[in-house]
Design a protein around this motif. Structure first.
Motif, PDB file in Angstrom:
ATOM      1  N   PRO A 231     -97.109 -39.293 -30.745  1.00 41.34           N
ATOM      2  CA  PRO A 231     -95.732 -39.040 -30.307  1.00 41.34           C
ATOM      3  C   PRO A 231     -95.660 -37.908 -29.294  1.00 41.34           C
ATOM      4  O   PRO A 231     -96.379 -36.907 -29.412  1.00 41.34           O
ATOM      5  CB  PRO A 231     -95.009 -38.689 -31.607  1.00 41.34           C
ATOM      6  CG  PRO A 231     -96.075 -38.267 -32.558  1.00 41.34           C
ATOM      7  CD  PRO A 231     -97.293 -39.040 -32.187  1.00 41.34           C
ATOM      8  N   ALA A 232     -94.766 -38.052 -28.335  1.00 47.12           N
ATOM      9  CA  ALA A 232     -94.629 -37.050 -27.273  1.00 47.12           C
ATOM     10  C   ALA A 232     -94.216 -35.694 -27.819  1.00 47.12           C
ATOM     11  O   ALA A 232     -94.553 -34.664 -27.229  1.00 47.12           O
ATOM     12  CB  ALA A 232     -93.613 -37.542 -26.240  1.00 47.12           C
ATOM     13  N   TYR A 233     -93.503 -35.682 -28.938  1.00 43.30           N
ATOM     14  CA  TYR A 233     -93.062 -34.387 -29.464  1.00 43.30           C
ATOM     15  C   TYR A 233     -94.222 -33.528 -29.951  1.00 43.30           C
ATOM     16  O   TYR A 233     -94.073 -32.317 -30.121  1.00 43.30           O
ATOM     17  CB  TYR A 233     -91.997 -34.555 -30.549  1.00 43.30           C
ATOM     18  CG  TYR A 233     -92.353 -35.453 -31.720  1.00 43.30           C
ATOM     19  CD1 TYR A 233     -93.257 -35.050 -32.699  1.00 43.30           C
ATOM     20  CD2 TYR A 233     -91.728 -36.695 -31.870  1.00 43.30           C
ATOM     21  CE1 TYR A 233     -93.554 -35.864 -33.785  1.00 43.30           C
ATOM     22  CE2 TYR A 233     -92.022 -37.514 -32.951  1.00 43.30           C
ATOM     23  CZ  TYR A 233     -92.931 -37.099 -33.907  1.00 43.30           C
ATOM     24  OH  TYR A 233     -93.226 -37.910 -34.983  1.00 43.30           O
ATOM     25  N   ASN A 234     -95.395 -34.132 -30.183  1.00 47.48           N
ATOM     26  CA  ASN A 234     -96.568 -33.346 -30.583  1.00 47.48           C
ATOM     27  C   ASN A 234     -97.404 -32.868 -29.397  1.00 47.48           C
ATOM     28  O   ASN A 234     -98.404 -32.169 -29.592  1.00 47.48           O
ATOM     29  CB  ASN A 234     -97.455 -34.146 -31.536  1.00 47.48           C
ATOM     30  CG  ASN A 234     -96.948 -34.117 -32.974  1.00 47.48           C
ATOM     31  OD1 ASN A 234     -96.139 -33.264 -33.348  1.00 47.48           O
ATOM     32  ND2 ASN A 234     -97.409 -35.056 -33.777  1.00 47.48           N
ATOM     33  N   ALA A 235     -97.029 -33.251 -28.195  1.00 48.67           N
ATOM     34  CA  ALA A 235     -97.737 -32.752 -27.013  1.00 48.67           C
ATOM     35  C   ALA A 235     -97.550 -31.237 -26.941  1.00 48.67           C
ATOM     36  O   ALA A 235     -96.499 -30.704 -27.333  1.00 48.67           O
ATOM     37  CB  ALA A 235     -97.203 -33.419 -25.759  1.00 48.67           C
ATOM     38  N   PRO A 236     -98.555 -30.504 -26.445  1.00 51.82           N
ATOM     39  CA  PRO A 236     -98.486 -29.032 -26.443  1.00 51.82           C
ATOM     40  C   PRO A 236     -97.217 -28.472 -25.821  1.00 51.82           C
ATOM     41  O   PRO A 236     -96.659 -27.487 -26.312  1.00 51.82           O
ATOM     42  CB  PRO A 236     -99.731 -28.630 -25.654  1.00 51.82           C
ATOM     43  CG  PRO A 236    -100.679 -29.761 -25.850  1.00 51.82           C
ATOM     44  CD  PRO A 236     -99.834 -31.002 -25.930  1.00 51.82           C
ATOM     45  N   GLU A 237     -96.749 -29.100 -24.753  1.00 48.96           N
ATOM     46  CA  GLU A 237     -95.563 -28.566 -24.066  1.00 48.96           C
ATOM     47  C   GLU A 237     -94.280 -28.777 -24.855  1.00 48.96           C
ATOM     48  O   GLU A 237     -93.243 -28.160 -24.564  1.00 48.96           O
ATOM     49  CB  GLU A 237     -95.423 -29.200 -22.675  1.00 48.96           C
ATOM     50  CG  GLU A 237     -95.172 -30.699 -22.670  1.00 48.96           C
ATOM     51  CD  GLU A 237     -96.446 -31.530 -22.667  1.00 48.96           C
ATOM     52  OE1 GLU A 237     -96.382 -32.717 -22.277  1.00 48.96           O
ATOM     53  OE2 GLU A 237     -97.508 -30.989 -23.038  1.00 48.96           O
ATOM     54  N   ASN A 238     -94.311 -29.642 -25.872  1.00 47.60           N
ATOM     55  CA  ASN A 238     -93.113 -29.929 -26.659  1.00 47.60           C
ATOM     56  C   ASN A 238     -93.153 -29.338 -28.059  1.00 47.60           C
ATOM     57  O   ASN A 238     -92.113 -29.266 -28.728  1.00 47.60           O
ATOM     58  CB  ASN A 238     -92.922 -31.441 -26.765  1.00 47.60           C
ATOM     59  CG  ASN A 238     -92.678 -32.097 -25.422  1.00 47.60           C
ATOM     60  OD1 ASN A 238     -91.989 -31.537 -24.574  1.00 47.60           O
ATOM     61  ND2 ASN A 238     -93.256 -33.280 -25.217  1.00 47.60           N
ATOM     62  N   ALA A 239     -94.319 -28.945 -28.534  1.00 49.79           N
ATOM     63  CA  ALA A 239     -94.457 -28.460 -29.907  1.00 49.79           C
ATOM     64  C   ALA A 239     -93.584 -27.227 -30.144  1.00 49.79           C
ATOM     65  O   ALA A 239     -93.447 -26.356 -29.281  1.00 49.79           O
ATOM     66  CB  ALA A 239     -95.922 -28.129 -30.199  1.00 49.79           C
ATOM     67  N   VAL A 240     -92.975 -27.161 -31.303  1.00 46.71           N
ATOM     68  CA  VAL A 240     -92.119 -26.040 -31.658  1.00 46.71           C
ATOM     69  C   VAL A 240     -92.980 -24.794 -31.919  1.00 46.71           C
ATOM     70  O   VAL A 240     -94.007 -24.860 -32.602  1.00 46.71           O
ATOM     71  CB  VAL A 240     -91.275 -26.379 -32.905  1.00 46.71           C
ATOM     72  CG1 VAL A 240     -90.508 -25.161 -33.408  1.00 46.71           C
ATOM     73  CG2 VAL A 240     -90.322 -27.528 -32.597  1.00 46.71           C
ATOM     74  N   LYS A 241     -92.544 -23.700 -31.372  1.00 46.99           N
ATOM     75  CA  LYS A 241     -93.281 -22.444 -31.539  1.00 46.99           C
ATOM     76  C   LYS A 241     -93.216 -22.000 -32.998  1.00 46.99           C
ATOM     77  O   LYS A 241     -92.161 -22.041 -33.635  1.00 46.99           O
ATOM     78  CB  LYS A 241     -92.681 -21.374 -30.638  1.00 46.99           C
ATOM     79  CG  LYS A 241     -93.483 -20.090 -30.575  1.00 46.99           C
ATOM     80  CD  LYS A 241     -92.888 -19.123 -29.560  1.00 46.99           C
ATOM     81  CE  LYS A 241     -93.703 -17.845 -29.496  1.00 46.99           C
ATOM     82  NZ  LYS A 241     -93.114 -16.878 -28.526  1.00 46.99           N
ATOM     83  N   HIS A 242     -94.345 -21.546 -33.537  1.00 48.41           N
ATOM     84  CA  HIS A 242     -94.416 -21.152 -34.940  1.00 48.41           C
ATOM     85  C   HIS A 242     -95.270 -19.890 -35.099  1.00 48.41           C
ATOM     86  O   HIS A 242     -95.894 -19.417 -34.136  1.00 48.41           O
ATOM     87  CB  HIS A 242     -95.001 -22.285 -35.785  1.00 48.41           C
ATOM     88  CG  HIS A 242     -96.306 -22.814 -35.266  1.00 48.41           C
ATOM     89  ND1 HIS A 242     -97.491 -22.111 -35.370  1.00 48.41           N
ATOM     90  CD2 HIS A 242     -96.612 -23.977 -34.625  1.00 48.41           C
ATOM     91  CE1 HIS A 242     -98.468 -22.814 -34.826  1.00 48.41           C
ATOM     92  NE2 HIS A 242     -97.964 -23.952 -34.359  1.00 48.41           N
ATOM     93  N   ASP A 243     -95.278 -19.369 -36.297  1.00 46.83           N
ATOM     94  CA  ASP A 243     -95.987 -18.107 -36.575  1.00 46.83           C
ATOM     95  C   ASP A 243     -97.251 -18.338 -37.395  1.00 46.83           C
ATOM     96  O   ASP A 243     -97.670 -17.460 -38.152  1.00 46.83           O
ATOM     97  CB  ASP A 243     -95.070 -17.123 -37.298  1.00 46.83           C
ATOM     98  CG  ASP A 243     -94.675 -17.596 -38.696  1.00 46.83           C
ATOM     99  OD1 ASP A 243     -94.433 -18.811 -38.854  1.00 46.83           O
ATOM    100  OD2 ASP A 243     -94.598 -16.766 -39.616  1.00 46.83           O
ATOM    101  N   TYR A 244     -97.872 -19.495 -37.237  1.00 51.98           N
ATOM    102  CA  TYR A 244     -99.100 -19.789 -37.971  1.00 51.98           C
ATOM    103  C   TYR A 244    -100.149 -18.723 -37.712  1.00 51.98           C
ATOM    104  O   TYR A 244    -100.404 -18.332 -36.580  1.00 51.98           O
ATOM    105  CB  TYR A 244     -99.609 -21.160 -37.551  1.00 51.98           C
ATOM    106  CG  TYR A 244    -100.848 -21.646 -38.263  1.00 51.98           C
ATOM    107  CD1 TYR A 244    -100.866 -21.766 -39.648  1.00 51.98           C
ATOM    108  CD2 TYR A 244    -101.988 -22.009 -37.549  1.00 51.98           C
ATOM    109  CE1 TYR A 244    -101.993 -22.239 -40.306  1.00 51.98           C
ATOM    110  CE2 TYR A 244    -103.115 -22.487 -38.202  1.00 51.98           C
ATOM    111  CZ  TYR A 244    -103.112 -22.597 -39.580  1.00 51.98           C
ATOM    112  OH  TYR A 244    -104.229 -23.062 -40.231  1.00 51.98           O
ATOM    113  N   LYS A 245    -100.732 -18.224 -38.786  1.00 54.79           N
ATOM    114  CA  LYS A 245    -101.776 -17.195 -38.783  1.00 54.79           C
ATOM    115  C   LYS A 245    -101.274 -15.818 -38.351  1.00 54.79           C
ATOM    116  O   LYS A 245    -102.077 -14.921 -38.089  1.00 54.79           O
ATOM    117  CB  LYS A 245    -102.980 -17.615 -37.930  1.00 54.79           C
ATOM    118  CG  LYS A 245    -103.750 -18.800 -38.498  1.00 54.79           C
ATOM    119  CD  LYS A 245    -105.040 -19.052 -37.747  1.00 54.79           C
ATOM    120  CE  LYS A 245    -105.843 -20.171 -38.395  1.00 54.79           C
ATOM    121  NZ  LYS A 245    -107.113 -20.458 -37.669  1.00 54.79           N
TER     122      LYS A 245
END
Length: 585
Positions: free
Chosen positions: A341-355
């Motif tokens: 899905p296009a929403y998982n492309a790097p430019e569309n991924a939601v910014k998160h605080d992982y790690k």
């Protein structure tokens, strides 16, 4: 002897309602055990109604396994890729292989789920028998009670059908020694499910004495859902059209969408106009099992006094689910990029605080998002109900195992603690929030699907989908900071202008069901009935496994895993000549 006792339990309501008695010529020796009920008591009006209430209580499946309730948080949402198991690898580790689609027939959760559904069926069957035997009921009362029991029986068989596919069908005529032990499993039970829902639809009143009871319109909506699962789109369309036009809740409210999305998930607003059929929850009854105990594990982890529950960190939303809320010009991203899905492309991924530690600097995502994201997913820096802004890692047990997000829909508000929660158990996190098995937004989206797939009106389908989107676009429902009153994210959502084709309409419909119903236990079953499970779930595993390697590395969804295995414990009881294992297990 073991076989006898286990099968006999399936034919009884519960130990508190029925007791085995033994024939004896010396009648003075026939003493009922303490706490048992005589047949005359059971066939009284109160006895039959009490047995029916027992059948309703089986919806919550409190006494079998934490994952057996009708909210399907494991079988629908985790297997559907919306949520990860959460917490850490060692906690409730039985779920670990299941979320990788490596479920085993010997796992207790599989057997417990099977038992829970058949317990509900046994209680419904017992209610039907008692109602037929009772001389204390009027004809109208008998018909209404049997219709409610048949509605519940249809629900439990619907669940079994989509969970296991091939199951034994046992009705009120079956008991030990009368054939119950020889009933083989078969996938051919849709007709019986439909017949029960149709009987309920034809015989239940529009309103009832209690909000939690099934009524005519709940039966109609469920019948439409059953027909939709079978691909009988024209028949489903006809009944959904009637339900939407004329349906009302058991307490007499015309079906509709509540004005604000978050009010669907607020215990203070239970049994509203959107509640078609719900598991009822209550507090201070002397047993926390009467509350929403099936969601008690699914609160942010280790929150102390600044957050709900103090436990346990399960059911963490996936990276993929968060990304799905990305919008462009107010619409979701429906295209694919590199097979995913296009929403998982790097430019569309939601910014998160992982790690990132909670003390580390973090700037929230400022791109356009569907506002439902922040009523569905707890994200760092975003107001979490009326508690605090989600602090990130401090509310997550193990980010590297399950990601940075917390669930949000079925969590109680701070102002409701001890008024709409039951704190008498091992945690204060027992909410009294109902779970909607079917809500009106779901009905609208199912009706839209029936229009699209049944050769109906794309304009009508568009209208149904846009009703759901327009409610989500209500600015009064957007999440704001509790201190400043400012919007917590860049919320941008718009209605669809039109659908160019049925294929385009289905793409929009499928996405809308995910965005609207996320974490409510529907997703895996939708993917299976659409024939999308293999493609969608393997794309999900490839994406999620690239981040959460410990949990998903090497996992794969294979054809045949659309259904759970028949529990080995049940095959051992009835024998391989009676129960046949599902293919692929």
């Amino acid at each position: 002897m073991k076989k006898y006792h286990i099968l006999k339990r399936l034919a009884l309501v519960s130990a508190s309602a029925f007791t085995l008695t033994f024939a004896c010529k010396d009648q003075f020796l026939e003493v009922l055990p303490t706490g048992s009920l005589a047949q005359a008591q059971l066939t009284s009006k109160a006895g039959v109604e009490g047995t029916l209430i027992g059948a309703y209580s089986a919806l919550a499946a409190k006494n079998f396994t934490q994952v057996a309730a009708s909210n399907n948080w494991l079988w629908g949402s985790i297997l559907g890729g919306e949520n990860n198991k959460g917490t850490d690898a060692g906690d409730f580790s039985a779920i670990n292989p299941m979320q990788r689609y490596e479920t085993s027939p010997v796992q207790g959760e599989v057997n417990g789920t099977w038992q829970a559904k058949y317990e509900g069926i046994a209680r419904a069957n017992a209610t039907i028998n008692l109602a037929n035997e009772s001389k204390a009921l009027s004809a109208a009362e008998k018909t209404r009670i049997i219709a409610e029991a048949r509605f519940l029986r249809a629900h439990f068989y619907f669940e079994l059908k989509r969970l296991f596919n091939s199951v034994p069908y046992v009705d009120e005529t079956m008991d030990y020694g009368k054939g119950i032990e020889k009933v083989a499993n078969t996938p051919d039970i849709w007709g019986k499910i439909d017949a029960d829902f149709k009987f309920a639809y034809d015989n239940l009143p529009e309103t009832q004495s209690s909000a939690g009871r099934a009524n005519k319109w709940a039966a109609g909506a469920y019948l439409g859902k059953s027909l939709l699962y079978q691909g009988k789109f024209a028949e489903a369309k006809a009944i959904f059209t009637t339900v939407i036009a004329s349906g009302k809740t058991t307490n007499g409210k015309k079906y509709g969408l509540v004005p604000r999305f978050q009010d669907v998930f607020n215990a203070a607003n239970d049994n509203n106009e959107e509640a078609v059929f719900a598991i009822q929850s209550s507090m201070n009854t002397g047993n926390v099992n009467n509350s929403n105990a099936f969601d008690v594990l699914n609160y942010p982890y280790n929150t102390g006094t600044d957050g709900p529950g103090n436990c346990c960190g399960f059911f963490q939303p996936s990276f993929s689910l968060a990304n799905a809320y990305r919008t462009k010009d107010g619409l979701p991203l429906l295209t694919e990029v590199n097979g995913g899905p296009a929403y998982n492309a790097p430019e569309n991924a939601v910014k998160h605080d992982y790690k990132l530690a909670s003390s580390d600097a973090f700037t929230e995502d400022n791109g356009p998002l569907d506002p439902r994201i922040d009523h569905t997913i707890g994200r760092r820096g975003i107001q979490y109900l009326d508690w605090i802004e989600h602090p990130g890692k401090n509310w997550i047990r193990d980010q590297t195992y399950a990601g940075p997000y917390s669930p949000k829909k079925y969590v109680y508000y701070k102002t409701q603690e001890n008024t709409l929660t039951d704190g008498s158990g091992w945690t204060r996190g027992y909410a009294t929030l109902n779970y909607n098995i079917i809500r009106f937004a779901d009905v609208l989206l199912m009706a839209a699907e029936a229009e699209i797939k049944g050769g109906g009106s794309l304009a009508t389908a568009l209208g149904y989908i846009n009703q759901v989107r327009s409610r989500a676009a209500n600015p009064s429902s957007f999440v704001r900071n509790a201190k400043t009153g400012e919007l917590e994210a860049n919320y941008v959502i718009a209605p669809y202008a039109s659908f160019a084709s049925a294929d385009d309409a289905m793409k929009a419909l499928k996405m809308e069901r995910m965005l609207e119903l996320a974490t409510e236990g529907h997703r895996f079953f939708d993917l299976v009935r659409w024939g999308d499970a293999s493609k969608v779930l393997n794309a999900y595993l490839a994406y999620e496994g690239g981040i959460l390697v410990t949990m998903f590395g090497g996992a794969k969804f294979t054809t045949g895993k659309e259904y759970l295995p028949i529990p080995q414990a049940q095959i051992d009881i009835q024998g391989t000549s009676i129960l046949k294992q599902n293919p692929s297990y």
